[in-house]
Design a protein around this motif. Structure first.
Motif, mmCIF file in Angstrom:
data_model
loop_
_atom_site.group_PDB
_atom_site.id
_atom_site.type_symbol
_atom_site.label_atom_id
_atom_site.label_comp_id
_atom_site.label_asym_id
_atom_site.label_seq_id
_atom_site.Cartn_x
_atom_site.Cartn_y
_atom_site.Cartn_z
ATOM 1 N N ASP A 106 0.802 -1.212 0.145
ATOM 2 C CA ASP A 106 -0.105 -0.022 -0.062
ATOM 3 C C ASP A 106 0.844 1.283 0.148
ATOM 4 O O ASP A 106 1.985 1.102 0.728
ATOM 5 C CB ASP A 106 -0.948 -0.147 1.185
ATOM 6 C CG ASP A 106 -1.919 1.029 1.519
ATOM 7 O OD1 ASP A 106 -1.865 2.061 0.686
ATOM 8 O OD2 ASP A 106 -2.487 1.307 2.447
ATOM 9 N N HIS A 169 -1.279 2.011 9.357
ATOM 10 C CA HIS A 169 -1.820 0.749 9.625
ATOM 11 C C HIS A 169 -0.811 -0.458 9.299
ATOM 12 O O HIS A 169 -0.110 -0.302 8.510
ATOM 13 C CB HIS A 169 -3.172 0.324 8.922
ATOM 14 C CG HIS A 169 -3.083 0.740 7.589
ATOM 15 N ND1 HIS A 169 -2.605 -0.279 6.650
ATOM 16 C CD2 HIS A 169 -3.171 1.795 6.698
ATOM 17 C CE1 HIS A 169 -2.632 -0.072 5.273
ATOM 18 N NE2 HIS A 169 -2.995 1.402 5.484
ATOM 19 N N CYS A 200 2.183 0.311 7.237
ATOM 20 C CA CYS A 200 2.004 1.459 6.524
ATOM 21 C C CYS A 200 2.159 2.699 7.440
ATOM 22 O O CYS A 200 1.342 3.061 8.075
ATOM 23 C CB CYS A 200 0.538 1.575 5.550
ATOM 24 S SG CYS A 200 0.778 0.044 4.655
ATOM 25 N N GLU A 202 1.629 6.868 6.739
ATOM 26 C CA GLU A 202 0.959 7.691 5.701
ATOM 27 C C GLU A 202 0.503 9.007 6.149
ATOM 28 O O GLU A 202 -0.688 9.188 6.605
ATOM 29 C CB GLU A 202 -0.290 6.807 5.025
ATOM 30 C CG GLU A 202 -1.250 6.178 5.975
ATOM 31 C CD GLU A 202 -2.195 5.490 5.085
ATOM 32 O OE1 GLU A 202 -2.738 5.970 4.147
ATOM 33 O OE2 GLU A 202 -2.672 4.293 5.315
ATOM 34 N N GLU A 233 2.519 7.986 1.403
ATOM 35 C CA GLU A 233 2.408 6.606 2.050
ATOM 36 C C GLU A 233 3.471 5.645 1.451
ATOM 37 O O GLU A 233 3.614 5.558 0.233
ATOM 38 C CB GLU A 233 1.165 6.118 1.951
ATOM 39 C CG GLU A 233 0.838 4.713 2.749
ATOM 40 C CD GLU A 233 -0.478 4.139 2.629
ATOM 41 O OE1 GLU A 233 -1.238 4.648 1.919
ATOM 42 O OE2 GLU A 233 -0.645 3.191 3.455
HETATM 43 CO CO CO Z 1 -2.887 2.677 3.906
#
Ligand code: CO
Ligand code: MF3
Length: 259
Positions: A106, A169, A200, A202, A233
């Motif tokens: 991500d 997250h 992650c 961000e 991110e």
């Molecule tokens: Co994310």
């Protein structure tokens, strides 16, 4: 519970991250005045497919497209549209989750469009710096709050605010795993970082006052004051003595070596 990944799982996530990296290097030239946010999403979908991956966003909670593409005051979850045409001076965030062989990565980039000003440039640079200052704190034994605090400090010292409604997250076989990672916090607080955690970070940074509202489409989050917002991110793995970023493009990796 924060899931520790095995070396094999981390390799699979690196492959997903590599696909996002290919996409960033494509998009930085592709994004120009006159293209639509749906054009971006279609290109993203094509490159994911060519690399054996698929968007984990399409269908997630009913989300309709392969990418989140958010322009100017739109912070996150902008739904790509053929009617949303980019113009000089816009900033466009492209937030992507790809899954390949069951493992996800991500990441998000905010690109300036065409001819743009110092205002756009500074917001993008500070948002990226929030990420890099934050992750510089990562090593086994550090606390998650050390990173969060650094992100907040970087943004606020430049006169910006951090969005409170959305967080970073953990990630792995699911898009959102424990822990949840706000972009603010106290140094020394929160869970301790351990080798093999995949997280992650961000930063979601607002030029104006905090406060968002969700548009009638049920997804797009915009600043209440209409001022610019920015998002950056990456998926990161905690290593034996620090961290590694899994979602940089080839050209970004080269640039980081010079810093
Ligand atoms: Co994310
Ligand atoms: N990529 C986003 C994140 O950073 C989530 C996307 S929401 C979706 O967590 F609905 F588009 F999938």
């Amino acid at each position: 519970m924060i899931i520790i990944k095995s070396p094999r799982e981390i390799l699979l996530m690196k492959e997903s991250g590599r696909i996002l990296g290919e996409i960033w290097d494509f998009l930085k030239d592709y994004i120009q005045p006159g293209i639509s946010t749906l054009d971006i999403s279609h290109q993203v979908e094509r490159i994911m497919k060519e690399n054996g991956g698929v968007s984990a966003e399409k269908g997630y909670g009913g989300y309709p497209e392969a990418a989140c593409v958010s322009v100017n005051e739109q912070l996150v979850h902008g739904i790509p549209s053929a009617k949303k045409i980019l113009k000089d001076g816009d900033i466009v965030s492209v937030d992507l989750v790809v899954v390949k062989n069951g493992y996800m990565a991500d990441a998000c980039r905010t690109f300036p469009v065409g001819i743009y000003g110092e205002r756009q440039k500074r917001l993008i640079e500070v948002t990226e710096q929030c990420f890099w200052n934050g992750v510089a704190k990562i090593k086994p034994g550090a606390h998650l709050g050390d990173v969060q605090h650094e992100i907040q400090k970087t943004a606020e010292s430049q006169g910006y605010s951090v969005a409170r409604e959305y967080t970073g997250h953990g990630i792995g076989t699911h898009m959102h795993e424990d822990p949840y990672i706000p972009n603010y916090g106290e140094a020394g607080s929160g869970p301790m970082l351990r080798e093999g955690m995949t997280l992650c970070f961000e930063p979601m940074i607002m030029e104006g006052k905090p406060g968002l509202r969700v548009m009638k489409d049920g997804w797009t989050a915009v600043s209440k004051d209409g001022k610019l917002t920015c998002h950056y991110e990456n998926t990161v793995v905690v290593t034996k003595d620090g961290y590694e970023v899994l979602t940089l493009s080839p050209s970004e990796t080269e640039r980081r070596k010079l810093i």
